[in-house]
Design an enzyme around this catalytic site. Structure first.
Site, PDB file in Angstrom:
ATOM      1  N   THR A 168     -11.763  -1.015  11.903  1.00 12.75           N
ATOM      2  CA  THR A 168     -11.477  -0.937  13.325  1.00 12.75           C
ATOM      3  C   THR A 168     -12.478  -0.064  14.046  1.00 12.75           C
ATOM      4  O   THR A 168     -12.799   1.024  13.598  1.00 12.75           O
ATOM      5  CB  THR A 168     -10.082  -0.341  13.580  1.00 12.75           C
ATOM      6  N   THR A 223      -2.494   1.425  -1.128  1.00 12.91           N
ATOM      7  CA  THR A 223      -1.552   1.848  -2.174  1.00 12.91           C
ATOM      8  C   THR A 223      -1.773   3.303  -2.566  1.00 12.91           C
ATOM      9  O   THR A 223      -2.764   3.904  -2.195  1.00 12.91           O
ATOM     10  CB  THR A 223      -1.705   0.957  -3.418  1.00 12.91           C
TER      11      THR A 223
END
Lengths: 381, 381
Positions: A178, A381
């Site tokens: 982003t 994760t």
């Protein structure tokens, strides 16, 4: 604690979106007298809720505030995600006494998870009571994700001030790539500011390409308060924007933590600027070439193999390659000794001459390294 | 030492092109009675000398021999490189008593270096005196570069035989990703064999995509001797070709030494098959997604971010993602718990349902691993 341009206030806090306790929520307010705005968004078809919202807001070219958070992208979050963005803008509107339709919302972080709205609402209450003018540093830090340093650029022209912040980009934001940026100025903007801003974005942010992946949240916003009372001409605005956006783009590519080399790919002799960009981008996105550069391997054959995949006018038998000053290929065949190429510096200069015209463009990228794989293989994760 | 189909002879030797002393030069002769041929070449604009030569040869759809070497691509080697290819074909023509215009030439290896022609000429003298029918194994080994095993596929239909060899593909040929394949058959081919071969290539070799990089040398050749005397129908030929080419494509992707996962990306519910391929390919080429799979990270947000970059009909708010059987995203939002996804097996199944039509396509790829970077960062030096 640098100051924002005249007519702007801002603040940032750690609202608890980031587990690290770092700044993660910021609010920027344009107090006028003008509320000019222009914006450019991601070209991805899959966009986050804040992009859907903000695209509508900026259609009116009037923006009074921008609220930005890190610690969550609010992308692929369904109707609830969009409602959350809407409620965030409403909350800002309520706190600042403006319309929610004048509030741009930006988010960055992991895709597919809802934001913790109570933390955002509580954070906005605190922020809105602490708005100040010397908050450029805080504001720039609150949008960081995996950036190692905040990115800030300032410029002055004819008595007007520009202050701009940015975060992200490909390898240095291995999560989602982003890119967020807000450019603030107290200048009075010309009518076609959007057109100029689009062109500048195209020549700065759109010419850094770490891994070819576009994000769901990319947003670049220009806000003009007019508080200096000075009207800039089109060329003056363009020069100032090229200055701050160009600086931020360079900062983004330099902060590529997963990289060992910055590669400036300059295509010359192209039939058009868009052809030059197309060819440079084909090189910037070629994994084999990027691995070779990581390995300090002057394997220019991979350059030509990458160039040949581009949709651009070329004579495949008459392409030159100059790698860090060594003319390794001429007329698409070996020329100077490739073993003369030195990779001692971080910056690698790759020039491709198509020999079919006179247009030029440069795209910046990075090598493809072990750390890129490492950072991007264990994010959510 | 499996046999070639009736009407074919071949041999291979170590001509000294590879420093390892492995087989690196092979000759395949079609002794007829028919000399039907079809071929598909790389889509790269920058092509090696052998591709320029062989494209002309196969325009006539008559090929009597194919000479293939590993240990050097003869790409980007200028007029001398083209002359070398021409002389190689002439030498084969002389040795076999055929026209050089009936000889396909294929090369694979490093780009930008001339081949050692005396070694090739000497090698061809030896080979041409040793042509035999039980040489399938030798022929398949002589085209290997970084392949860990030779790739061979055979098929029988209506008393005809097919024998096919292949080498390379992306990650397992980290050098140049060159893909070479020769399909030999003793069937009498239907008139539109080229059309059928192109379609089969599109649905087999063109649907494995290790790293999105296309090579300067890719060549896929079909040779028919007609020695069985059995004429195949269009559908019979297509079935047999899908069998051997499909098998070879699977062998290529399975031999991806730099990878830890094979990823089958199936796009369903697309408006057209080309849309399905486009979306699957966008996923196959997305470095962030490929790194996540290497890291056994069920980060499905990267799937949607990749899908959104594809030029295909979609409703960004209504896409489903099923990862190894777990329906992780429905209507572009979280659905089943992503932590249920197991990455225990080498094969990863990724299904993307666009929910806008009924077309389906599968593209095979690999993860992006440390070994990929390692193998590709130190090739030519």
């Amino acid at each position: 604690m640098k100051s924002l341009p005249k007519g702007f206030r801002g603040a940032a806090i750690a609202a608890g979106l980031k587990s690290t306790g770092a700044l993660d929520l910021t609010l920027i307010e344009n107090t006028g007298p003008l509320f000019d705005a222009a914006a450019v968004y991601t070209s991805n078809k899959v966009v986050a809720a804040p992009v859907i919202w903000s695209r509508e807001v900026t259609k009116g070219k009037l923006v009074r505030a921008a609220v930005l958070n890190s610690g969550g992208a609010n992308a692929c979050t369904g109707p609830q995600g969009f409602a959350d963005t809407h409620h965030t803008a409403e909350k800002v509107g309520e706190l600042l006494g403006i319309s929610s339709g004048e509030v741009v919302v930006c988010s960055t972080g992991l895709i597919g998870e809802l934001l913790p709205m109570p933390k955002i609402f509580a954070g906005l209450e605190t922020i809105s009571a602490a708005m100040k003018t010397d908050s450029l540093d805080d504001v720039s830090r609150a949008i960081m994700t995996t950036d190692s340093v905040p990115k800030v650029a300032t410029a002055n022209i004819k008595g007007t001030e520009f202050a701009a912040i940015a975060k992200g980009a490909g390898m240095l934001a291995p999560a989602l790539a982003t890119m967020l940026s807000v450019v603030m100025t107290d200048a009075v903007l010309p009518k076609n500011a959007q057109e100029i801003f689009t062109r500048v974005t195209d020549r700065t942010y759109n010419r850094i390409d770490s891994d070819g992946c576009t994000s769901t949240n990319d947003t670049v916003l220009l806000m003009g308060s007019g508080a200096s009372g000075v009207a800039l001409s089109e060329s003056e605005l363009e020069a100032a924007l090229m200055d701050v956006c160009g600086s931020l783009a360079a900062q983004l590519i330099a902060d590529a933590e997963g990289s060992t080399k910055t590669v400036a790919i300059t295509v010359t002799g192209a039939a058009s600027e868009s052809d030059a960009v197309e060819v440079a981008r084909a090189c910037a996105r070629n994994n084999l070439l990027k691995c070779a550069i990581f390995g300090a391997d002057p394997n220019w054959g991979r350059v030509l193999a990458a160039v040949g995949t581009a949709d651009a006018q070329m004579d495949p038998l008459n392409i030159d390659v100059i790698l860090n000053g060594v003319h390794v290929a001429k007329e698409s065949a070996p020329f100077e000794d490739k073993n003369l190429v030195s990779f001692a510096e971080r910056l690698v200069s790759l020039e491709v001459n198509l020999n079919v015209g006179s247009a030029i463009a440069t795209v910046m990228t990075n090598d493809l390294s072990h750390d890129y794989v490492e950072e991007n293989s264990a994010y959510s994760t």
